[in-house]
Design a protein around this motif. Structure first.
Motif, PDB file in Angstrom:
ATOM      1  N   SER A   5      53.754  19.688  45.565  1.00 18.02           N
ATOM      2  CA  SER A   5      53.045  20.233  46.712  1.00 18.02           C
ATOM      3  C   SER A   5      51.924  19.265  47.045  1.00 18.02           C
ATOM      4  O   SER A   5      51.332  18.659  46.162  1.00 18.02           O
ATOM      5  N   VAL A   6      51.663  19.138  48.346  1.00 15.06           N
ATOM      6  CA  VAL A   6      50.671  18.172  48.812  1.00 15.06           C
ATOM      7  C   VAL A   6      49.639  18.891  49.667  1.00 15.06           C
ATOM      8  O   VAL A   6      49.980  19.602  50.602  1.00 15.06           O
ATOM      9  N   MET A   7      48.355  18.691  49.325  1.00 13.31           N
ATOM     10  CA  MET A   7      47.255  19.266  50.092  1.00 13.31           C
ATOM     11  C   MET A   7      46.708  18.209  51.032  1.00 13.31           C
ATOM     12  O   MET A   7      46.355  17.109  50.589  1.00 13.31           O
ATOM     13  N   LYS A   8      46.668  18.544  52.315  1.00 17.27           N
ATOM     14  CA  LYS A   8      46.113  17.609  53.294  1.00 17.27           C
ATOM     15  C   LYS A   8      44.612  17.525  53.126  1.00 17.27           C
ATOM     16  O   LYS A   8      43.942  18.531  52.944  1.00 17.27           O
ATOM     17  N   LYS A   9      44.089  16.306  53.216  1.00 19.24           N
ATOM     18  CA  LYS A   9      42.633  16.120  53.210  1.00 19.24           C
ATOM     19  C   LYS A   9      42.114  16.489  54.592  1.00 19.24           C
ATOM     20  O   LYS A   9      42.734  16.179  55.598  1.00 19.24           O
ATOM     21  N   GLN A  10      40.964  17.158  54.640  1.00 20.82           N
ATOM     22  CA  GLN A  10      40.370  17.582  55.907  1.00 20.82           C
ATOM     23  C   GLN A  10      38.977  17.007  56.039  1.00 20.82           C
ATOM     24  O   GLN A  10      38.313  16.731  55.050  1.00 20.82           O
ATOM     25  N   HIS A  11      38.528  16.864  57.267  1.00 22.37           N
ATOM     26  CA  HIS A  11      37.149  16.464  57.517  1.00 22.37           C
ATOM     27  C   HIS A  11      36.224  17.632  57.198  1.00 22.37           C
ATOM     28  O   HIS A  11      36.598  18.786  57.331  1.00 22.37           O
TER      29      HIS A  11
END
Length: 153
Positions: free
Chosen positions: A38-44
């Motif tokens: 599973s991959v978590m998107k990086k957010q600003h």
């Protein structure tokens, strides 16, 4: 073709669970290793939400608690795969940060020498796919290994 290493991308959707069961079947029939990822998107920092898996969660909840729960879910999937007959040593759980499209298409297949990727079909409608793009569609078009897209009918 016999597959040796299968990458399964998990996002928590019903389609993803259908894909999980198919990935386990393929791994068993090929005596292959299964990588549950599973991959978590990086957010600003100024966004009101955080992407987890291929979806989005609200940041009004404790992010560390949510990440812990997500990792627990991935470990449960590992246990489910074992109950379906895959040996524990042939199952690996991977939780990464980054772009799900890029990680599932390039980074993880290369890192783990994957020869098959299994994903659930997107749950988005056509308009949402055009605006947001579909991770599954991107992986099909860009990944070097074979890709199986599983529909949850």
């Amino acid at each position: 073709m016999d597959y040796k290493k299968i990458l399964f991308g998990y996002d928590g959707s019903p389609e993803s669970m259908a894909a999980f069961n198919r990935a386990v079947e393929i791994a068993k029939s090929n005596h292959a290793k299964l990588i549950i990822a599973s991959v978590m998107k990086k957010q600003h920092a100024n966004t009101a939400s955080v992407s987890l898996g291929f979806g989005v969660i609200e940041t009004g909840i404790d992010l560390q608690d949510t990440l812990g729960q997500w990792k627990t879910t991935l470990e449960k999937l590992k246990q489910d795969a074992q109950q379906q007959g895959l040996p524990a040593e042939d199952i690996e759980v991977v939780f990464k940060q980054g772009s799900p499209k890029s990680m599932l298409s390039y980074t993880l297949p290369k890192e783990y020498d994957v020869d098959l990727i299994v994903l659930g079909a997107t749950g988005m409608g056509t308009v949402a796919q055009v605006i947001l793009g579909s991770t599954a569609s991107y992986v099909v078009e860009n990944a070097a290994p074979d890709v199986v897209i599983v529909k949850n009918n």
